[in-house]
Motif scaffolding. Structure first.
Motif, short mmCIF file in Angstrom:
data_model
loop_
_atom_site.label_atom_id
_atom_site.label_comp_id
_atom_site.label_asym_id
_atom_site.label_seq_id
_atom_site.Cartn_x
_atom_site.Cartn_y
_atom_site.Cartn_z
N GLN A 1 27.07 43.88 44.34
CA GLN A 1 28.13 43.43 43.45
C GLN A 1 29.15 44.54 43.19
OE1 GLN A 1 24.92 43.20 43.04
NE2 GLN A 1 24.28 41.20 42.26
N GLU A 2 28.68 45.79 43.21
CA GLU A 2 29.57 46.91 42.94
C GLU A 2 30.56 47.14 44.07
OE1 GLU A 2 27.32 50.38 42.00
OE2 GLU A 2 26.29 49.46 40.29
N ALA A 3 30.28 46.58 45.23
CA ALA A 3 31.16 46.77 46.38
C ALA A 3 32.07 45.58 46.61
CB ALA A 3 30.34 47.04 47.64
N SER A 4 32.06 44.62 45.69
CA SER A 4 32.93 43.46 45.81
C SER A 4 34.28 43.76 45.17
CB SER A 4 32.29 42.25 45.12
OG SER A 4 31.09 41.89 45.77
N PRO A 5 35.36 43.20 45.71
CA PRO A 5 36.70 43.54 45.20
C PRO A 5 37.05 42.82 43.91
CG PRO A 5 36.89 41.92 46.96
CD PRO A 5 35.43 42.29 46.88
N VAL A 6 37.86 43.48 43.11
CA VAL A 6 38.51 42.83 41.97
C VAL A 6 39.81 42.26 42.51
CG1 VAL A 6 39.53 43.15 39.70
CG2 VAL A 6 37.47 44.43 40.34
N VAL A 7 39.95 40.95 42.46
CA VAL A 7 41.08 40.25 43.10
C VAL A 7 42.26 40.18 42.13
CG1 VAL A 7 41.84 38.09 44.12
CG2 VAL A 7 39.53 38.94 44.58
N ARG A 8 43.38 40.78 42.54
CA ARG A 8 44.61 40.73 41.75
C ARG A 8 45.79 40.48 42.68
NH1 ARG A 8 42.04 45.52 39.51
NH2 ARG A 8 43.28 46.72 41.00
N HIS A 9 46.83 39.92 42.17
CA HIS A 9 48.01 39.65 42.98
C HIS A 9 48.61 40.97 43.50
CE1 HIS A 9 51.52 37.53 44.47
NE2 HIS A 9 52.30 38.40 43.85
N GLY A 10 48.69 41.11 44.81
CA GLY A 10 49.32 42.27 45.42
C GLY A 10 48.44 43.48 45.62
N ALA A 11 47.32 43.55 44.91
CA ALA A 11 46.46 44.74 45.02
C ALA A 11 45.04 44.38 44.60
CB ALA A 11 47.00 45.87 44.15
N TRP A 12 44.10 44.69 45.48
CA TRP A 12 42.69 44.48 45.18
C TRP A 12 42.02 45.82 45.00
CZ3 TRP A 12 40.44 40.07 48.73
CH2 TRP A 12 41.19 38.91 48.54
N GLY A 13 41.14 45.91 43.99
CA GLY A 13 40.52 47.18 43.69
C GLY A 13 39.01 47.11 43.60
N SER A 14 38.43 48.26 43.27
CA SER A 14 36.99 48.39 43.11
C SER A 14 36.66 48.54 41.63
CB SER A 14 36.49 49.62 43.89
OG SER A 14 35.18 49.97 43.51
N THR A 15 35.56 47.96 41.21
CA THR A 15 35.17 48.07 39.80
C THR A 15 34.63 49.45 39.48
OG1 THR A 15 32.97 47.20 40.31
CG2 THR A 15 34.65 45.61 39.63
N THR A 16 34.10 50.15 40.47
CA THR A 16 33.42 51.42 40.22
C THR A 16 34.14 52.62 40.81
OG1 THR A 16 32.10 51.25 42.25
CG2 THR A 16 31.21 50.23 40.25
N GLY A 17 35.17 52.38 41.62
CA GLY A 17 35.82 53.48 42.32
C GLY A 17 35.15 53.82 43.63
N GLY A 18 34.07 53.11 43.96
CA GLY A 18 33.38 53.33 45.23
C GLY A 18 34.00 52.52 46.34
N LEU A 19 33.44 52.65 47.54
CA LEU A 19 33.95 51.92 48.68
C LEU A 19 33.68 50.43 48.56
CD1 LEU A 19 32.90 54.22 51.67
CD2 LEU A 19 35.17 53.98 50.66
N LEU A 20 34.62 49.64 49.02
CA LEU A 20 34.45 48.19 49.05
C LEU A 20 33.73 47.77 50.32
CD1 LEU A 20 37.98 47.08 47.81
CD2 LEU A 20 35.84 46.94 46.52
N CYS A 21 32.95 46.71 50.21
CA CYS A 21 32.25 46.16 51.36
C CYS A 21 33.23 45.32 52.18
CB CYS A 21 31.08 45.29 50.89
SG CYS A 21 30.33 44.28 52.20
N PRO A 22 33.39 45.59 53.48
CA PRO A 22 34.34 44.82 54.28
C PRO A 22 33.95 43.35 54.41
CG PRO A 22 32.95 46.19 55.69
CD PRO A 22 32.69 46.61 54.28
N ILE A 23 32.66 43.05 54.34
CA ILE A 23 32.23 41.65 54.42
C ILE A 23 32.62 40.92 53.14
CG2 ILE A 23 30.29 40.11 54.84
CD1 ILE A 23 30.96 42.04 57.15
N ALA A 24 32.43 41.56 52.00
CA ALA A 24 32.82 40.95 50.73
C ALA A 24 34.34 40.80 50.65
CB ALA A 24 32.30 41.78 49.56
N VAL A 25 35.05 41.82 51.11
CA VAL A 25 36.52 41.75 51.10
C VAL A 25 37.00 40.65 52.04
CG1 VAL A 25 38.64 42.97 51.70
CG2 VAL A 25 36.84 44.16 50.44
N GLY A 26 36.42 40.60 53.24
CA GLY A 26 36.83 39.60 54.21
C GLY A 26 36.55 38.18 53.74
N THR A 27 35.40 37.99 53.12
CA THR A 27 35.07 36.66 52.59
C THR A 27 36.03 36.27 51.49
OG1 THR A 27 32.74 37.01 53.14
CG2 THR A 27 33.24 35.29 51.54
#
Length: 238
Positions: free
Chosen positions: A81-107
């Protein structure tokens, strides 16, 4: 662990000593990758997407199994869950500052591509650093198909364009070598010279062995009780 003939706890082929690589079918690659992702703690839905994405990459001559293994090993023990993106218009971020999971981002890109939060128009979409960005490419092809435009992905100075038909162009050697990078996505027309690389379903044996080890976490080792309980409790003789 040793396996017995017809051992039902065995998740896939055993890789014995021999050549440094093995040729698998796309289905075998996808099945093993899905089980390995699940064994690493990825939720079933994402694990299925991970399997599909890995097979997609190999179908285009890209080493998806090695990229997936490196990502799963990096994430091992970290809540997904910590590697899932926070979805915002124009910019997606991380909740923890860590790397995002490409599978979670792609989905998430697949889910939001028709909504304002996932729009690639008006300057595109910026995404915080993603692990193994090459694993995003299959999802970008899916997004391209739904938006009727190709998608350009820029990361660490390298640029790759993916079309709805899975055709690809750009600096793949450099892009595929990225272990992590912030990403910028924009919609574009398919460039001239776009091509579909030849499929390559040859996988490194060490990679397959490591993936199989992760996959085995989803199984229960054989025991005297499981052997005693195996088979039907009654006969079907009439």
């Amino acid at each position: 662990m040793t396996y017995e003939p017809n051992d039902p706890t065995h998740s896939g082929p055993v890789f014995e000593d021999g050549p440094e690589s093995d040729h698998l079918s796309r289905n075998e690659i996808e099945s093993l990758s899905m089980k390995a992702a699940r064994g690493a703690g990825m939720p079933w839905g994402l694990a299925e997407e991970a399997g599909w994405a890995t097979g997609w990459l190999h179908a285009r001559g890209l080493d998806g199994t090695s990229a997936l293994l490196a990502h799963l090993q990096h994430m091992d023990g970290t809540p997904w869950q910590e590697a899932s993106p926070v979805v915002r218009h124009g910019a997606w971020g991380s909740t923890t500052g860590g790397l995002l999971c490409p599978i979670a981002v792609g989905t998430a890109l697949s889910d939001f591509c028709g909504l304002p939060e996932g729009s690639l128009a008006d300057g595109g979409l910026a995404i915080d650093p993603v692990a193994r960005p090459v694993l995003l490419l299959p999802f970008l092809s899916r997004v391209a198909g739904r938006s009727n435009q190709a998608v350009t992905c820029t990361g660490a100075g390298s640029l790759v364009t993916v079309s709805a038909m899975g055709l690809v162009a750009g600096d793949f050697d450099r892009f595929c070598a990225l272990s992590q990078s912030a990403i910028e996505l924009t919609a574009t027309a398919p460039p001239e010279g776009t091509s579909r690389p030849a499929g390559d379903f040859t996988c490194r044996r060490a990679t397959l062995t490591a993936l199989n080890g992760l996959a085995m976490r989803t199984t229960v080792p054989p025991s005297e009780k499981s052997r005693a309980d195996a088979g039907a409790a009654t006969t079907d003789n009439d």
